[in-house]
Design a protein around this motif. Structure first.
Motif, short mmCIF file in Angstrom:
data_model
loop_
_atom_site.label_atom_id
_atom_site.label_comp_id
_atom_site.label_asym_id
_atom_site.label_seq_id
_atom_site.Cartn_x
_atom_site.Cartn_y
_atom_site.Cartn_z
N SER A 1 0.81 -1.21 0.00
CA SER A 1 0.00 0.00 0.00
C SER A 1 0.84 1.26 0.00
CB SER A 1 -0.92 0.02 1.22
OG SER A 1 -1.73 1.18 1.21
N GLY B 1 -6.97 0.85 1.58
CA GLY B 1 -7.52 0.32 2.83
C GLY B 1 -8.56 1.23 3.44
N ALA C 1 -11.72 0.93 1.36
CA ALA C 1 -12.41 -0.34 1.63
C ALA C 1 -13.14 -0.29 2.97
CB ALA C 1 -11.39 -1.49 1.62
N GLU C 2 -12.51 0.29 3.98
CA GLU C 2 -13.17 0.40 5.28
C GLU C 2 -14.45 1.22 5.19
OE1 GLU C 2 -10.60 1.80 8.35
OE2 GLU C 2 -9.00 0.39 7.84
N SER D 1 -6.04 -2.33 -4.63
CA SER D 1 -5.89 -3.71 -4.19
C SER D 1 -7.02 -4.58 -4.72
CB SER D 1 -5.88 -3.79 -2.66
OG SER D 1 -7.14 -3.36 -2.13
N GLU E 1 -8.61 -6.63 -2.91
CA GLU E 1 -9.63 -6.61 -1.87
C GLU E 1 -10.59 -5.43 -2.07
OE1 GLU E 1 -6.66 -9.30 -0.95
OE2 GLU E 1 -6.39 -7.16 -1.39
N LEU E 2 -10.06 -4.28 -2.44
CA LEU E 2 -10.93 -3.13 -2.71
C LEU E 2 -11.82 -3.40 -3.90
CD1 LEU E 2 -11.88 -0.21 -2.41
CD2 LEU E 2 -9.83 0.51 -3.66
#
Length: 345
Positions: free
Chosen positions: A205, A235, A238-239, A267, A269-270
């Motif tokens: 990141s 991050g 995403a949060e 990412s 995940e995002l």
């Protein structure tokens, strides 16, 4: 009507949102690097004078490629007949408990001298995501803006670096913005792209304080939403998306990739948190050779027949205009002309 214009901004961002009926409403995000100010000025001059009203100007953060053109824009606002109903920008006083602008900070001086409504949606405090409860959300005459970044901790980290960062961005008297060299040696090579391997590249990141302070948000009009990622940390995005009601997250139909498609700001995940089809990239690649191949590969591997939109065709973006890759991976690609491209939602 809901249109997103990526305007010529060299290696930075200048984004104009138009929405609503009749002559429409407008929101402006950043104004590119100092040398690219002409692009946004030309666009404003093309508007009839009665349409040079902006519900909001968002200055996402203090990097030169986002803020550099804002300074001449505010200098020329009266000449151009521009009305800015509100400005979102986190200045030094929003990073700490100290009241009053940091002496000598040029953008703050222009906002104060121009008597603009500054962060009034946040009661003149920092534009920041609260640690709990609902995400901050505001209605700008039919455009719902939901804040996703930054959090307070990102502003606190920037405060420790503020003096050095504003000097680098050319925001103190007597110091101009850095002028990056032309593209360094071409290291891309001619080998065929391995999308799966690129997408699997280890993610690390971004940690730059200025990027972490980015104001990023989702903007929704008539059931369609666009995520404007600025240079925000993935991050943090995403949060915040995790906190967004699921039905609102599903309405995100386009994503302006953070940090011009940097591998450190996107990412897997995002991407998994979104189900959008259109991905926008704003950069001519001249400073950091963005977009990174790893980021675009992650978008493609996400699936769902993505549509890639680049405002510039460069040696860093044109590699994705390959028939075999599009056929094998099920995506489409679009390029702007001279750095300008418009998305109709």
């Amino acid at each position: 009507m809901y249109r997103v214009h990526l305007l010529p901004a060299d290696f930075g961002d200048t984004i104009l949102i138009e929405y609503g009926g009749g002559d429409g409403k407008r929101v402006l995000i950043d104004a590119g690097a100092p040398g690219s100010y002409g692009g946004v000025r030309k666009k404003i001059e093309s508007l009839p004078k009665q349409q040079r009203v902006f519900e909001l100007l968002v200055v996402t953060h203090i990097d030169e490629d986002h803020i550099g053109g804002v300074l001449p824009l505010l200098d020329d606002a009266k000449e151009l007949g521009i009305e800015l109903k509100e400005i979102w920008f986190n200045g030094y006083q929003h990073l700490t408990d100290i009241l009053g602008p940091k002496q000598g900070e040029r953008l703050t001086s222009r906002i104060v001298d121009g008597k603009y409504d500054w962060n009034t949606s946040f009661d003149k405090h920092a534009v920041v995501v609260r640690p709990d409860g609902a995400l901050p959300s505001f209605d700008f005459d039919g455009l719902k803006i939901t804040l996703l970044s930054p959090k307070r901790e990102q502003l606190e980290k920037l405060e420790k670096k503020w003096a050095a960062v504003i000097e680098e961005a050319g925001l103190v008297p007597g110091i101009g913005g850095t002028t990056p060299p032309e593209d360094i040696d071409d290291l891309l090579g001619d080998e065929e792209l391995d999308v799966a391997a690129l997408a699997r590249t280890e993610f690390r990141s971004d940690a730059a304080e200025a990027n972490g302070s980015s104001i990023a948000f989702a903007a929704e009009h008539e059931g369609k939403s666009v995520l404007f990622g600025a240079d925000a940390f993935p991050g943090v995005l995403a949060e915040s998306l995790e906190r967004m009601p699921e039905e609102e997250r599903r309405r995100i139909t386009a994503f302006k990739l953070p940090h011009h498609g940097s591998r450190n700001n996107l990412s897997t995940e995002l991407l998994k948190m979104l189900d959008c089809k259109t991905y926008l990239v704003s950069t001519n690649g001249k400073r950091f050779q963005h977009p990174d191949r790893e980021s675009i590969a992650r978008v493609i591997q996400r699936g769902g027949t993505p549509h890639l939109v680049f405002n510039y065709r460069t040696r860093f973006s044109e590699c994705w205009d390959a028939g075999n890759l599009m056929r094998d991976h099920g995506y489409t690609v679009e390029y702007g002309e001279e750095g300008a491209v418009t998305l109709e939602l």
